[in-house]
Design a protein around this motif. Structure first.
Motif, PDB file in Angstrom:
ATOM      1  N   SER A 163      -0.970   9.462   3.436  1.00  0.00           N
ATOM      2  CA  SER A 163      -1.188   8.015   3.450  1.00  0.00           C
ATOM      3  C   SER A 163       0.134   7.259   3.512  1.00  0.00           C
ATOM      4  O   SER A 163       0.252   6.248   4.227  1.00  0.00           O
ATOM      5  CB  SER A 163      -1.973   7.591   2.207  1.00  0.00           C
ATOM      6  N   SER A 164       1.130   7.751   2.775  1.00  0.00           N
ATOM      7  CA  SER A 164       2.447   7.091   2.802  1.00  0.00           C
ATOM      8  C   SER A 164       3.071   7.182   4.184  1.00  0.00           C
ATOM      9  O   SER A 164       3.645   6.202   4.687  1.00  0.00           O
ATOM     10  CB  SER A 164       3.372   7.741   1.765  1.00  0.00           C
ATOM     11  N   THR A 213       0.756   4.330  -2.758  1.00  0.00           N
ATOM     12  CA  THR A 213       0.493   5.736  -2.422  1.00  0.00           C
ATOM     13  C   THR A 213       1.651   6.638  -2.841  1.00  0.00           C
ATOM     14  O   THR A 213       1.436   7.770  -3.295  1.00  0.00           O
ATOM     15  CB  THR A 213       0.215   5.898  -0.925  1.00  0.00           C
ATOM     16  N   LYS A 214       2.879   6.152  -2.725  1.00  0.00           N
ATOM     17  CA  LYS A 214       4.031   6.944  -3.172  1.00  0.00           C
ATOM     18  C   LYS A 214       3.997   7.130  -4.691  1.00  0.00           C
ATOM     19  O   LYS A 214       4.289   8.223  -5.196  1.00  0.00           O
ATOM     20  CB  LYS A 214       5.336   6.263  -2.753  1.00  0.00           C
ATOM     21  N   MET A 230      -1.991  11.546  -0.590  1.00  0.00           N
ATOM     22  CA  MET A 230      -1.114  10.383  -0.792  1.00  0.00           C
ATOM     23  C   MET A 230       0.140  10.484   0.069  1.00  0.00           C
ATOM     24  O   MET A 230       0.661   9.473   0.547  1.00  0.00           O
ATOM     25  CB  MET A 230      -0.737  10.260  -2.264  1.00  0.00           C
ATOM     26  N   ARG A 268      -4.647  15.656  -3.943  1.00  0.00           N
ATOM     27  CA  ARG A 268      -4.282  14.238  -4.057  1.00  0.00           C
ATOM     28  C   ARG A 268      -2.835  14.007  -3.626  1.00  0.00           C
ATOM     29  O   ARG A 268      -2.521  13.001  -2.981  1.00  0.00           O
ATOM     30  CB  ARG A 268      -4.511  13.756  -5.489  1.00  0.00           C
ATOM     31  N   LEU A 309      -9.847  10.112  -3.645  1.00  0.00           N
ATOM     32  CA  LEU A 309      -8.513  10.108  -3.037  1.00  0.00           C
ATOM     33  C   LEU A 309      -7.821  11.465  -3.170  1.00  0.00           C
ATOM     34  O   LEU A 309      -6.621  11.552  -3.422  1.00  0.00           O
ATOM     35  CB  LEU A 309      -7.626   9.012  -3.662  1.00  0.00           C
ATOM     36  N   ILE A 345       0.831  -1.200   0.000  1.00  0.00           N
ATOM     37  CA  ILE A 345       0.000   0.000   0.000  1.00  0.00           C
ATOM     38  C   ILE A 345       0.868   1.253   0.000  1.00  0.00           C
ATOM     39  O   ILE A 345       0.583   2.238  -0.704  1.00  0.00           O
ATOM     40  CB  ILE A 345      -0.960  -0.003   1.211  1.00  0.00           C
ATOM     41  N   GLN A 346       1.941   1.242   0.770  1.00  0.00           N
ATOM     42  CA  GLN A 346       2.847   2.391   0.824  1.00  0.00           C
ATOM     43  C   GLN A 346       3.482   2.653  -0.536  1.00  0.00           C
ATOM     44  O   GLN A 346       3.612   3.807  -0.969  1.00  0.00           O
ATOM     45  CB  GLN A 346       3.936   2.154   1.868  1.00  0.00           C
ATOM     46  N   MET A 405       1.274   7.091  -6.557  1.00  0.00           N
ATOM     47  CA  MET A 405       0.161   8.001  -6.862  1.00  0.00           C
ATOM     48  C   MET A 405       0.543   9.447  -6.579  1.00  0.00           C
ATOM     49  O   MET A 405       0.121  10.367  -7.298  1.00  0.00           O
ATOM     50  CB  MET A 405      -1.070   7.598  -6.055  1.00  0.00           C
ATOM     51  N   LYS A 406       1.344   9.661  -5.554  1.00  0.00           N
ATOM     52  CA  LYS A 406       1.810  11.019  -5.256  1.00  0.00           C
ATOM     53  C   LYS A 406       2.682  11.555  -6.390  1.00  0.00           C
ATOM     54  O   LYS A 406       2.537  12.716  -6.812  1.00  0.00           O
ATOM     55  CB  LYS A 406       2.600  11.016  -3.944  1.00  0.00           C
TER      56      LYS A 406
END
Length: 302
Positions: free
Chosen positions: A263-264, A11-12, A260, A256, A65, A7-8, A14-15
């Motif tokens: 989230s990370s 999210t990275k 993200m 976003r 998100l 997941i990390q 997506m960032k």
């Protein structure tokens, strides 16, 4: 632990994607501000004007998100709807984006006049938004358009904004009654157009000014071999909408990125806690086994 690591990584990634998209759309948004702002200064925004037919244009994203920017736009739209509701007034919604649609359809379905989604499926362009603006102007009757969007300031700062665009009839009425539009009286009008026709052209151009950059207009003027002034006056409505969509797109990507990034960091904190718990559990298990071995050996010796 493995799932949290995955997941990390997502999210990275997506960032990074949001940062790349932000850089591209931010340049367009900053360029688009230079054209519609002078016309807004000339005509005024007039958010408090009292009219019978109000249309609230809510601009949101198609994907989630990205924090609470869509919820904020919907809340402001509902507030504008309540402020402009009354026995002799009519207020409708025009929705751009899936997220606003999902929230407003639940409790305001009967008041929705038009829904347009997948606006950012392709890179935003003036041609795309001009078609969108024409669609709204042709299918929706209004005295005032209240365009709700998020104005981009920085990656972590975007301000919910309402831009008001009046119909040609209301523009002429406000001009005759004085006020901000009455300040146009000292100017001389060239050609055969009346002051009302010029105000109508300016109002239409103001609406479109939120969507275009000065470079695009100049290129279009050269390609069409027509004066820049006539081209601008004809496309004012589209410019306002263009800028609003670009500003909201910038805010979406900035939100976003922030979401993200948070989230990370949260995934990293969770991974640290899980690793600590895992190590403690392993150490406790080893310690218990050692105690049992030592106890058994002591019992045999005794």
């Amino acid at each position: 632990m493995k799932s949290v690591k995955n997941i990390q990584k997502i999210t990275k990634a997506m960032k990074m994607v949001a940062a790349s998209k932000l850089r591209a759309v931010q340049t367009k948004a900053e360029n688009s501000r230079g054209l519609w702002q002078p016309f807004t200064a000339l005509l005024g925004d007039l958010p408090s004007v009292d009219v019978k037919k109000n249309v609230v244009v809510t601009i949101s994203s198609d994907k989630g998100l990205c924090g609470g920017i869509n919820s904020t736009s919907v809340k402001i739209s509902k507030g504008i709807y309540k402020l402009n509701s009354g026995p002799e007034k009519e207020t409708k919604y025009v929705i751009l984006g899936e997220k606003a649609k999902a929230q407003l359809v639940r409790d305001s379905k009967k008041d929705i006049e038009l829904i347009i989604t997948e606006l950012q499926k392709n890179p935003l362009s003036y041609t795309q938004v001009s078609v969108l603006a024409d669609e709204i102007l042709k299918n929706v009757e209004y005295d005032a358009l209240r365009i709700v969007f998020n104005k981009f300031h920085s990656v972590v700062s975007f301000v919910p904004t309402v831009s008001t665009v009046l119909s040609p009839e209301i523009v002429e009425r406000e001009s005759e009654s004085g006020g901000k539009l009455g300040e146009l009286d000292p100017y001389e009008v060239e050609g055969g157009e009346t002051k009302g026709e010029i105000l109508q052209n300016l109002a239409e151009f103001q609406f479109s000014c939120l969507y275009v950059s000065l470079l695009l207009i100049l290129l279009a003027s050269v390609a069409a071999a027509k004066p820049l002034s006539s081209l601008c006056l004809r496309n004012l409505d589209e410019q306002v909408m263009f800028n609003a969509v670009l500003e909201n797109a910038c805010s979406e990507q900035g939100a976003r990125m922030s979401a993200m990034d948070s989230s990370s960091r949260n995934a990293g904190d969770m991974l640290d806690r899980l690793t600590l718990t895992y190590n403690r559990t392993g150490q406790a298990s080893i310690t218990t086994e050692l105690i049992e071995i030592i106890s058994g050996a002591s019992a045999l010796e005794g």
